[in-house]
Scaffold this active site. Sequence first.
Site, mmCIF file in Angstrom:
data_model
loop_
_atom_site.group_PDB
_atom_site.id
_atom_site.type_symbol
_atom_site.label_atom_id
_atom_site.label_comp_id
_atom_site.label_asym_id
_atom_site.label_seq_id
_atom_site.Cartn_x
_atom_site.Cartn_y
_atom_site.Cartn_z
ATOM 1 N N GLU A 55 -5.814 -11.043 -0.729
ATOM 2 C CA GLU A 55 -6.598 -10.812 0.500
ATOM 3 C C GLU A 55 -8.103 -10.836 0.183
ATOM 4 O O GLU A 55 -8.859 -9.968 0.574
ATOM 5 C CB GLU A 55 -6.208 -9.474 1.128
ATOM 6 C CG GLU A 55 -4.717 -9.334 1.369
ATOM 7 C CD GLU A 55 -4.334 -8.034 2.036
ATOM 8 O OE1 GLU A 55 -5.221 -7.341 2.575
ATOM 9 O OE2 GLU A 55 -3.134 -7.685 2.036
ATOM 10 N N GLU A 78 0.801 -1.232 0.000
ATOM 11 C CA GLU A 78 0.000 0.000 0.000
ATOM 12 C C GLU A 78 0.834 1.283 0.000
ATOM 13 O O GLU A 78 0.627 2.195 0.791
ATOM 14 C CB GLU A 78 -0.945 -0.022 1.199
ATOM 15 C CG GLU A 78 -1.856 -1.258 1.183
ATOM 16 C CD GLU A 78 -2.756 -1.389 2.411
ATOM 17 O OE1 GLU A 78 -2.965 -0.394 3.119
ATOM 18 O OE2 GLU A 78 -3.255 -2.510 2.644
#
Length: 348
Positions: free
Chosen positions: A253, A146
């Site tokens: 995820e 991220e």
Amino acid sequence: MAASATLFASNDLLAQKTLREAYKDYFPVGVAVAPRNLSGPEAELIKQQFNSITPENAMKMGPIHPEENRYNWQDADAIVDFGVTNGIKVRGHTLCWHSQAPRWFFTDSEGKDVNREVLLARLKQHITDVMTRYKGKIYAWDVVNEAVPDTGKGIYRESKFYKIIGEDYIQKAFEYAHAIDPEAKLFYNDYNTESTAKRAKIYQLVKKLKDKNVPIHGVGLQGHWSIYEPSQAELEKSIKTFADMGLAVQVTELDVSVYAKEHERRAKKETDKSVYTDEMMEKQSAHYKMLFDTFRKYKGTVTGVTFWNVSDRSSWLDNFPVPGRKDYPLLFDESYKPKRAFEGVVNF
Ligand code: G3I
């Protein structure tokens, strides 16, 4: 027959293909785990259905390295040992993430920001120590997580890593990781990757790395989606964008929320009800089918799909974005039984 085996036999699960069997010719199917999942019925479900695991939190910078001269190996060791003992692959998550990097990384003894050289040395030491410990037991790593912001024009999130080191902290992290384990597959991992703007920024970031021959092998699409997104077209665009760069793609995820997707935490409103209606279940089944139909279409490019949490009994989405609003995002229900969506994923 042990209680857990009875549990699964009773609902005819054993008569169906398992996820790992159904996808043995496509890619490993994984699940994010915590030490509490490594015993009892959840452990049985994991061993039966999955052939890859990812530590949900245990290998993040804060949990595993809380002080400069102290590591907390216990939980990560338990997860890796479970994988090795049961012949289950292990993904490492994550070597460099602004969100759970402990304060000590960035500050000197007087609490002031350290300089670029000191932070790079600390990042290198962290990556060296963690990867050395699990070398040969972890086949893929989320090296940087991220690093791209959702808003604004810049392609780099203005984290402490970025502000103190500069944009090449990402390159350095991958180079440090590759030097320790040249066999490990190294991924850049992010969420909201089907957003046109964010995908374009991630493309720019990864292109810079590729142009500098930085050892990056793949991009992780986190896959925190909902019954309303992504469209198949957007998903295919993400897969093709990174595949065309010669990179592997993994969904790292995966969960399919039954509520409209929101990426920012907010307070619960009167209208926020914990519900799982038949309509939601139907939409979720159709969406999971579309997702896995698409993953199979890119066999060889999509090299792994990992679910984030084991069953609806406990999901991180039960408290995000709305604290206390239960979600039902996975393939197994609160009693670990396969949901309607499971059928369309394993039967094709
Ligand atoms: O371990 C402590 C415990 O000692 C303490 O009592 C408790 C109460 O504060 O907190 C516990 O730590 C929590 C941790 O999960 C373990 O349960 C943290 O507060 C909490 O913030 C943390 O949330 C995790 C979140 O990442 C932030 O690290 C979620 O479980 C985890 O599912 C989530 O996963 C992330 C991926 O790593 C990256 N992509 C997004 C994804 C969802 O946010």
